[in-house]
Design a protein around this motif. Sequence first.
Motif, PDB file in Angstrom:
ATOM      1  N   ALA A 162      58.344  10.066 112.670  1.00  0.00           N
ATOM      2  CA  ALA A 162      59.222  11.288 113.095  1.00  0.00           C
ATOM      3  C   ALA A 162      59.375  11.214 114.788  1.00  0.00           C
ATOM      4  CB  ALA A 162      58.388  12.549 112.923  1.00  0.00           C
TER       5      ALA A 162
ATOM      6  N   THR B 132      63.592  10.943 118.925  1.00  0.00           N
ATOM      7  CA  THR B 132      63.456  11.165 120.438  1.00  0.00           C
ATOM      8  C   THR B 132      63.124  10.156 121.205  1.00  0.00           C
ATOM      9  OG1 THR B 132      61.073  11.799 120.142  1.00  0.00           O
ATOM     10  CG2 THR B 132      62.381  13.421 119.658  1.00  0.00           C
TER      11      THR B 132
ATOM     12  N   ALA C  71      63.843   9.926 111.047  1.00  0.00           N
ATOM     13  CA  ALA C  71      63.161  10.907 111.490  1.00  0.00           C
ATOM     14  C   ALA C  71      63.914  12.298 110.919  1.00  0.00           C
ATOM     15  CB  ALA C  71      63.176  11.113 113.003  1.00  0.00           C
ATOM     16  N   GLY C  72      65.007  12.165 111.048  1.00  0.00           N
ATOM     17  CA  GLY C  72      65.785  13.232 110.370  1.00  0.00           C
ATOM     18  C   GLY C  72      65.568  13.529 108.845  1.00  0.00           C
TER      19      GLY C  72
ATOM     20  N   LEU D  78      62.836  12.563 107.175  1.00  0.00           N
ATOM     21  CA  LEU D  78      61.763  13.125 107.031  1.00  0.00           C
ATOM     22  C   LEU D  78      61.544  14.721 107.273  1.00  0.00           C
ATOM     23  CD1 LEU D  78      59.315  10.541 108.830  1.00  0.00           C
ATOM     24  CD2 LEU D  78      58.998  11.110 106.528  1.00  0.00           C
ATOM     25  N   SER D  79      62.219  15.046 108.360  1.00  0.00           N
ATOM     26  CA  SER D  79      62.139  16.506 108.736  1.00  0.00           C
ATOM     27  C   SER D  79      62.594  17.132 107.462  1.00  0.00           C
ATOM     28  CB  SER D  79      63.003  16.721 109.904  1.00  0.00           C
ATOM     29  OG  SER D  79      63.182  18.219 110.227  1.00  0.00           O
ATOM     30  N   ALA D  80      63.961  16.647 106.943  1.00  0.00           N
ATOM     31  CA  ALA D  80      64.685  17.543 105.791  1.00  0.00           C
ATOM     32  C   ALA D  80      63.620  17.456 104.612  1.00  0.00           C
ATOM     33  CB  ALA D  80      66.033  16.816 105.726  1.00  0.00           C
TER      34      ALA D  80
ATOM     35  N   GLY E   6      60.430  17.737 104.586  1.00  0.00           N
ATOM     36  CA  GLY E   6      59.211  18.389 105.032  1.00  0.00           C
ATOM     37  C   GLY E   6      59.747  19.742 104.685  1.00  0.00           C
ATOM     38  N   ASN E   7      61.119  19.969 105.113  1.00  0.00           N
ATOM     39  CA  ASN E   7      61.711  21.566 105.027  1.00  0.00           C
ATOM     40  C   ASN E   7      61.769  21.918 103.531  1.00  0.00           C
ATOM     41  OD1 ASN E   7      61.900  21.877 107.589  1.00  0.00           O
ATOM     42  ND2 ASN E   7      63.860  21.159 107.975  1.00  0.00           N
TER      43      ASN E   7
ATOM     44  N   PRO F  39      54.036  15.162 103.981  1.00  0.00           N
ATOM     45  CA  PRO F  39      54.236  14.034 104.839  1.00  0.00           C
ATOM     46  C   PRO F  39      53.933  12.554 104.308  1.00  0.00           C
ATOM     47  CG  PRO F  39      52.962  15.780 105.937  1.00  0.00           C
ATOM     48  CD  PRO F  39      52.853  15.982 104.481  1.00  0.00           C
TER      49      PRO F  39
ATOM     50  N   GLU G 100      71.301   9.318 107.910  1.00  0.00           N
ATOM     51  CA  GLU G 100      70.349  10.474 107.443  1.00  0.00           C
ATOM     52  C   GLU G 100      70.645  10.853 106.128  1.00  0.00           C
ATOM     53  OE1 GLU G 100      69.227  14.698 108.828  1.00  0.00           O
ATOM     54  OE2 GLU G 100      69.432  13.178 110.721  1.00  0.00           O
TER      55      GLU G 100
END
Length: 230
Positions: A137, A141, A183-184, A186-188, A190-191, A196, A215
């Motif tokens: 993740a 950044t 990373a994007g 993974l975030s999606a 997770g939402n 994880p 992504e």
Amino acid sequence: MIGKLTGRLEYRAQDHVLIDVRGVGYIVYCSDRTMAALPGVGEAVALYTELLVREDLMQLFGFTSLVEKEWHRLLTSVQGVGAKVSLAILSALGPDGVSRAIALGDWAAVKAAKGVGPKTAQRIVLDLKDKAPGVMAMGGTVTEAMDGPELDAVVETGEPAPAAKPARKKQQKQPSGAAAASAGALSALGNLGYGPSDAAAAVAEAAAAEPEAGEAALIRAALRLLAPKG
């Protein structure tokens, strides 16, 4: 703690370089991949660093990204894994490859690194599997963090710094794009409620199958992998 060095590359050996920072020379040990990514002698250079302190030794290790630095920190936290083994693993797989291998539980890929036996490789995967999602993740950044406040310390030179920034962007451009897509994704996931570890494994497998995927493509591929079978 020295978290970053920015200066001029004075010389390079097989496994380390000397960086001149305002007249002070720092010897920094790096993985083979990091050594290959560094500029030529006399040019401006910037590296994230990790300082190893023992009773009889002080050594600096350098990394081109925060992801690589974080994997080094985590790898050396595993019993029986020292800095030399960590750099061998990062040399063989690269930070993205380490993320994939650990997320997928692929200890055979880790064992391919020089000096890593099967028991050590299995221990690394077991100990760090839950850490993979957090490190993956970070990929979104890395570019923004190049001058971020989270670094433990920043040692800057006066004039070489402006020249170093374009070089860093050039080195980071391709990896950060792939890492940002992961990373994007993974975030999606997770939402959407996926755990994880499951999400990281699916994204890692999708990214390995389609290295150039963006992504959205990674999300679609990961969802197919996460779909119930049968």
